[in-house]
Design an enzyme around this catalytic site. Sequence first.
Site, PDB file in Angstrom:
ATOM      1  CG  ASP A   1      -0.307  -0.482   2.507  1.00  0.00           C
ATOM      2  OD1 ASP A   1       0.936  -0.436   2.586  1.00  0.00           O
ATOM      3  OD2 ASP A   1      -1.023  -0.891   3.421  1.00  0.00           O
TER       4      ASP A   1
ATOM      5  CG  HIS B   1      -5.751  -2.004   8.812  1.00  0.00           C
ATOM      6  ND1 HIS B   1      -5.618  -0.653   9.045  1.00  0.00           N
ATOM      7  CD2 HIS B   1      -4.523  -2.526   9.039  1.00  0.00           C
ATOM      8  CE1 HIS B   1      -4.377  -0.384   9.386  1.00  0.00           C
ATOM      9  NE2 HIS B   1      -3.692  -1.499   9.387  1.00  0.00           N
TER      10      HIS B   1
HETATM   11  P1  PGA Z   1       2.263  -1.873  12.450  1.00  0.00           P
HETATM   12  O1  PGA Z   1       1.056  -1.816  11.428  1.00  0.00           O
HETATM   13  O2  PGA Z   1       3.154  -2.936  11.976  1.00  0.00           O
HETATM   14  O3  PGA Z   1       2.937  -0.526  12.375  1.00  0.00           O
HETATM   15  O4  PGA Z   1       1.681  -2.163  13.786  1.00  0.00           O
HETATM   16  C1  PGA Z   1       0.508  -3.014  10.977  1.00  0.00           C
HETATM   17  C2  PGA Z   1      -0.614  -2.718  10.005  1.00  0.00           C
HETATM   18  O5  PGA Z   1      -1.197  -1.640  10.094  1.00  0.00           O
HETATM   19  O6  PGA Z   1      -0.918  -3.574   9.164  1.00  0.00           O
END
Ligand code: PGA
Length: 259
Positions: free
Chosen positions: A66, A137
């Site tokens: 993304d 998500h």
């Molecule tokens: P993070 O985010 O690794 O910074 O906790 C994970 C995500 O949002 O998929």
Amino acid sequence: MAEIVIVPDASSAGALVAGMILELIDARPDAVLGLATGSTPLAVYRALAEGARGLDVSRVRGFALDEYVGLPEGHPESYRSVIEREVVTPVGFDPRRIRVPNGAHETIRTAGAEYEDAIRAAGGIDLQLLGIGTDGHLGFNEPGSSLASLTRVKTLTEQTRRDNSRFFDSIDDVPLHCITQGVGTILRARHLVLLAFGEAKADALRAAVEGPVSASVPASAVQLHPHATVVIDEAAASKLDRAEYYRYAYENKPDWQGL
Ligand code: PGA
């Protein structure tokens, strides 16, 4: 069911998953990796940089999950910059073979379809790294995302913007929109590897792997995939009902079962 591997900490997870990636690259020097950003996969990238020393990884191809929409080119928190800084440079990948969705406003209407075409032209993704948001998500597919969705623009939830504000001066600087591989895009990858560490992820992780498959928890889509590996630490595993079974299954995993 996804294979659930409970490890003591993020660095053990990093070593385990980097090992899977190196094995893949060894078998297929032009392997196609799906790359995640955020804090979670950093342990994998660190172990990969170490393990790849002396190896030729110049043919590996990659697709980020993304990107934010509308950050100026070269912004240090754009995922293009993050992927270059945390993955491409330390591991030694060829930057021309690593793509990130194009979050520029000018071309955003066609960027999703273009990305899908590029993934298809590469023959699909062999191994897709994934994190999970505290809101469940997957990529930036926020709750409610269609399980069949393809790469497109999404609006970030307040929760995700708050979670990611640690990378910016304030929450107001976190973009409202992103472009993300869809849940359907992610499900086409041949092997999914989802990582989660820390207590803050425990509820989302439980909903994803033990709750019903639902667009309300996009990460629950891993339950639909025939080859998904979930690598988590004790804290992220702390709310799972079947943790003992997962440990037992992993300890008794036959060699022939492979990665
Ligand atoms: P993070 O985010 O690794 O910074 O906790 C994970 C995500 O949002 O998929």
